[in-house]
Design a protein around this motif. Structure first.
Motif, PDB file in Angstrom:
ATOM      1  N   ALA A 110       0.970  -1.260   0.194  1.00  0.00           N
ATOM      2  CA  ALA A 110       0.097   0.000  -0.082  1.00  0.00           C
ATOM      3  C   ALA A 110       0.762   1.240   0.118  1.00  0.00           C
ATOM      4  N   LEU A 111       1.938   1.193   0.961  1.00  0.00           N
ATOM      5  CA  LEU A 111       2.844   2.643   0.820  1.00  0.00           C
ATOM      6  C   LEU A 111       3.448   2.623  -0.296  1.00  0.00           C
ATOM      7  N   ALA A 112       3.945   1.677  -0.997  1.00  0.00           N
ATOM      8  CA  ALA A 112       4.532   1.736  -2.419  1.00  0.00           C
ATOM      9  C   ALA A 112       3.764   2.464  -3.335  1.00  0.00           C
ATOM     10  N   VAL A 113       2.577   1.987  -3.502  1.00  0.00           N
ATOM     11  CA  VAL A 113       1.259   2.481  -4.481  1.00  0.00           C
ATOM     12  C   VAL A 113       1.098   3.774  -3.998  1.00  0.00           C
ATOM     13  N   LEU A 114       0.947   4.076  -2.940  1.00  0.00           N
ATOM     14  CA  LEU A 114       0.504   5.494  -2.299  1.00  0.00           C
ATOM     15  C   LEU A 114       1.573   6.499  -2.637  1.00  0.00           C
ATOM     16  N   VAL A 115       2.749   6.180  -2.380  1.00  0.00           N
ATOM     17  CA  VAL A 115       3.915   7.195  -2.456  1.00  0.00           C
ATOM     18  C   VAL A 115       3.970   7.292  -4.017  1.00  0.00           C
ATOM     19  N   TYR A 116       4.193   6.285  -4.664  1.00  0.00           N
ATOM     20  CA  TYR A 116       4.406   6.589  -6.051  1.00  0.00           C
ATOM     21  C   TYR A 116       3.275   7.142  -6.657  1.00  0.00           C
ATOM     22  N   GLY A 117       1.931   6.984  -6.516  1.00  0.00           N
ATOM     23  CA  GLY A 117       0.882   7.562  -6.836  1.00  0.00           C
ATOM     24  C   GLY A 117       0.957   9.000  -6.732  1.00  0.00           C
ATOM     25  N   ARG A 118       1.317   9.479  -5.503  1.00  0.00           N
ATOM     26  CA  ARG A 118       1.517  11.112  -5.119  1.00  0.00           C
ATOM     27  C   ARG A 118       2.597  11.522  -5.827  1.00  0.00           C
ATOM     28  N   THR A 119       3.736  11.036  -5.964  1.00  0.00           N
ATOM     29  CA  THR A 119       4.958  11.586  -6.521  1.00  0.00           C
ATOM     30  C   THR A 119       5.280  11.126  -7.663  1.00  0.00           C
ATOM     31  N   GLY A 120       4.875  10.256  -8.252  1.00  0.00           N
ATOM     32  CA  GLY A 120       5.279   9.452  -9.647  1.00  0.00           C
ATOM     33  C   GLY A 120       6.856   9.452  -9.561  1.00  0.00           C
ATOM     34  N   SER A 121       7.513   9.052  -8.381  1.00  0.00           N
ATOM     35  CA  SER A 121       8.944   9.070  -8.438  1.00  0.00           C
ATOM     36  C   SER A 121       9.208   7.557  -7.869  1.00  0.00           C
ATOM     37  N   ALA A 122      10.148   6.947  -8.770  1.00  0.00           N
ATOM     38  CA  ALA A 122      10.390   5.468  -8.186  1.00  0.00           C
ATOM     39  C   ALA A 122      11.391   5.491  -6.985  1.00  0.00           C
ATOM     40  N   LEU A 123      12.141   6.754  -7.099  1.00  0.00           N
ATOM     41  CA  LEU A 123      12.964   6.736  -5.969  1.00  0.00           C
ATOM     42  C   LEU A 123      12.382   6.715  -4.648  1.00  0.00           C
ATOM     43  N   VAL A 157      -0.290   3.841  12.677  1.00  0.00           N
ATOM     44  CA  VAL A 157      -0.409   3.262  11.230  1.00  0.00           C
ATOM     45  C   VAL A 157      -2.148   3.883  10.781  1.00  0.00           C
ATOM     46  N   ALA A 158      -2.685   3.972  11.763  1.00  0.00           N
ATOM     47  CA  ALA A 158      -4.179   4.466  11.524  1.00  0.00           C
ATOM     48  C   ALA A 158      -3.839   6.090  11.122  1.00  0.00           C
ATOM     49  N   ALA A 159      -2.992   6.585  11.636  1.00  0.00           N
ATOM     50  CA  ALA A 159      -2.747   7.969  11.212  1.00  0.00           C
ATOM     51  C   ALA A 159      -2.230   8.182   9.977  1.00  0.00           C
ATOM     52  N   MET A 160      -1.713   7.514   9.534  1.00  0.00           N
ATOM     53  CA  MET A 160      -0.747   7.181   8.421  1.00  0.00           C
ATOM     54  C   MET A 160      -1.773   7.111   7.076  1.00  0.00           C
ATOM     55  N   ALA A 161      -3.100   6.677   7.421  1.00  0.00           N
ATOM     56  CA  ALA A 161      -4.178   6.474   6.565  1.00  0.00           C
ATOM     57  C   ALA A 161      -4.936   7.809   6.319  1.00  0.00           C
ATOM     58  N   ILE A 162      -4.545   8.801   7.106  1.00  0.00           N
ATOM     59  CA  ILE A 162      -5.128  10.028   6.883  1.00  0.00           C
ATOM     60  C   ILE A 162      -4.902  10.624   5.601  1.00  0.00           C
ATOM     61  N   PRO A 163      -6.137  10.861   4.541  1.00  0.00           N
ATOM     62  CA  PRO A 163      -6.038  11.565   3.202  1.00  0.00           C
ATOM     63  C   PRO A 163      -5.054  12.731   3.235  1.00  0.00           C
ATOM     64  N   ASP A 164      -4.297  12.806   2.128  1.00  0.00           N
ATOM     65  CA  ASP A 164      -3.258  13.937   1.864  1.00  0.00           C
ATOM     66  C   ASP A 164      -2.345  14.358   2.959  1.00  0.00           C
ATOM     67  N   LEU A 165      -2.065  13.191   3.812  1.00  0.00           N
ATOM     68  CA  LEU A 165      -1.008  13.488   4.849  1.00  0.00           C
ATOM     69  C   LEU A 165       0.287  13.915   4.055  1.00  0.00           C
ATOM     70  N   PRO A 166       1.074  14.886   4.562  1.00  0.00           N
ATOM     71  CA  PRO A 166       2.013  15.359   3.944  1.00  0.00           C
ATOM     72  C   PRO A 166       3.125  14.065   4.035  1.00  0.00           C
ATOM     73  N   LEU A 167       4.061  14.153   2.733  1.00  0.00           N
ATOM     74  CA  LEU A 167       4.823  13.005   2.635  1.00  0.00           C
ATOM     75  C   LEU A 167       5.955  12.747   3.808  1.00  0.00           C
ATOM     76  N   TRP A 168       6.371  13.954   4.080  1.00  0.00           N
ATOM     77  CA  TRP A 168       7.278  13.921   5.347  1.00  0.00           C
ATOM     78  C   TRP A 168       6.701  13.575   6.634  1.00  0.00           C
ATOM     79  N   ALA A 169       5.514  13.807   6.973  1.00  0.00           N
ATOM     80  CA  ALA A 169       4.773  13.282   8.068  1.00  0.00           C
ATOM     81  C   ALA A 169       4.392  11.733   8.028  1.00  0.00           C
ATOM     82  N   LEU A 170       4.289  11.099   6.834  1.00  0.00           N
ATOM     83  CA  LEU A 170       3.886   9.749   6.576  1.00  0.00           C
ATOM     84  C   LEU A 170       5.123   9.072   6.782  1.00  0.00           C
ATOM     85  N   CYS A 171       6.503   9.556   6.205  1.00  0.00           N
ATOM     86  CA  CYS A 171       7.698   9.125   6.540  1.00  0.00           C
ATOM     87  C   CYS A 171       8.080   8.924   7.964  1.00  0.00           C
ATOM     88  N   ALA A 172       7.918   9.993   8.596  1.00  0.00           N
ATOM     89  CA  ALA A 172       8.165  10.102  10.160  1.00  0.00           C
ATOM     90  C   ALA A 172       7.324   9.272  10.792  1.00  0.00           C
TER      91      ALA A 172
END
Length: 417
Positions: A35-48, A92-107
């Motif tokens: 889910a994280l791989a799909v979510l992050v790639y979907g937001r950023t379009g970045s494989a990195l 993890v429930a907090a990570m599911a919040i829509p439009d959570l900033p990427l830095w917060a998701l990673c933290a």
């Protein structure tokens, strides 16, 4: 279930609870990784960025194992597991919040992974109390088999589930898995007192000082020193999995073969855990640690001959089978040789060393693959693993290990049953 089979461990109620709790967590974790791989790639379009998010599901465990595993020796281990599970469920429930900033998701992800270290240390430190004698090795084997199987199934079905629902719902599913783990542990695991420290000052030592103390204890104990070195050398045997894509490309094969190659080691691990504990007598296992550690490198060394896909699959599976067998017994003997009061910290230090060794070996394997070719890199990893393990095997033999008397007694009881 036969008295001398792996199923004997399921007759112990507390083991059933610990096993089920971990299974919930593994299933949720695998779903979350996809889910994280799909979510992050979907937001950023970045494989990195997608790769960074995936790496963050593993790398903080190194720091957590070093700095936080000692909590399993300072507090009641059941409570350590419950608190870690509840905290991870909330995060993890907090990570599911829509439009959570990427830095917060990673933290949040980093904290979730860090909390896994004291949970795992507490769980593994409880196993010798829950499973006595030879049942302990059987419990480790069952844990290895089910965790590998859960990972395979999780990766195979995770993409389908994320596609059917959404990344946010999948993350909520992971949060629920942690909550379920906390509930079953609270209900089914006995509330034992906090461990008695090995030394009076142990509970007052934490952080880097505690890590240093743990390393000194291991380094000055001939048995544990040899065992932990052998365990860390397993890193050489995970190099093939990291090089599966370029290796398949070198054979002129496509993505389907990459998946098969990556699955060869875990499939071999499942088979190795079952065969070793089911058919090798308890009195013989400790004597085979060094032999199996060396033998695990031989199939990989044969990759220098550049065999085709079917033979490569067999070689990689054989290496996974042998490396898992020796690692299981290494872990069991290491934990038995560690006093209960320092068991959590020792497990954390040893586990962190395995993660670091795997990372270093994979990095060196990648560099060597770029300099030569993937088949040569895999073969060199096998040779280096076997040669270094031979030194570890000599050190283990000189430590004069002997067979655990409790394990022999338990084996005799089970065999009579």
């Amino acid at each position: 279930m036969a008295g001398n089979g792996l199923g004997a461990v399921f007759r112990v109620p507390e083991f059933r609870v610990l096993w089920a709790a971990e299974l919930f967590s593994i299933a949720g974790d695998q779903l979350a990784r996809v889910a994280l791989a799909v979510l992050v790639y979907g937001r950023t379009g970045s494989a990195l960025w997608a790769a960074v998010a995936y790496a963050l599901t593993f790398l903080p465990a190194l720091l957590g194992g070093v700095l936080l595993s000692g909590l399993a020796d300072r507090y009641r281990r059941r409570e350590v597991m419950i608190v870690a599970d509840v905290a991870r469920a909330v995060l993890v429930a907090a990570m599911a919040i829509p439009d959570l900033p990427l830095w917060a998701l990673c933290a949040l992800l980093v904290v979730v992974v860090l909390l896994g270290s004291p949970h795992t240390a507490a769980q593994l430190a409880l196993y010798p109390e829950v499973l006595r004698g030879e049942l302990y090795e059987r419990g480790l084997a069952v844990r290895q088999i089910t965790s590998q199987a859960a990972q395979l199934v999780g990766f195979a079905t995770g993409g389908l589930l994320v596609a059917a629902v959404s990344s946010g719902v999948a993350l909520l599913g992971n949060a629920v898995s942690f909550a379920l783990s906390a509930v079953v542990v609270r209900i089914g695991v006995a509330d034992r007192a906090a461990p008695v420290p090995v030394h009076e000052s142990d509970h007052a030592v934490g952080g880097l000082r505690g890590v240093a103390a743990g390393l000194v204890e291991i380094a000055t104990d001939r048995r544990r020193r040899a065992l932990v070195v052998l365990a860390w050398l397993v890193g050489w045997y995970v190099v093939p999995e990291a090089l599966a894509a370029p290796y398949a490309d070198g054979l002129g094969a496509g993505p389907a073969v990459v998946g098969l190659l990556m699955a060869a080691d875990p499939l071999g691990s499942v088979l190795g855990a079952w065969l070793f504990v089911r058919f090798v007598p308890a009195a013989t296992r400790t004597r085979l640690i060094g032999v199996l550690a060396v033998a695990a490198g031989v199939p990989l060394a044969l990759c220098i001959l550049r065999p085709g896909v079917p033979l490569t699959l067999l070689l990689w599976a054989a290496s996974g089978m042998l490396s898992t067998a020796y690692l299981l017994q290494t872990q069991a003997s290491f934990v038995r040789a560690t006093p209960d009061g320092g068991r959590g910290r020792a497990i954390g230090v040893a586990a962190s060393g395995i993660i670091a060794a795997q990372g270093a070996a994979v990095l060196l394997g990648g560099l060597l693959s770029d300099a030569t070719d993937p088949a040569t890199a895999v073969a060199c990893a096998g040779v280096l693993g076997a040669v270094l393990s031979a030194g570890g095997a000599v050190a283990w033999h000189r430590a004069d290990p002997g067979v655990d008397a409790d394990a022999e007694a338990e084996a005799a009881v089970l065999n009579r049953g």
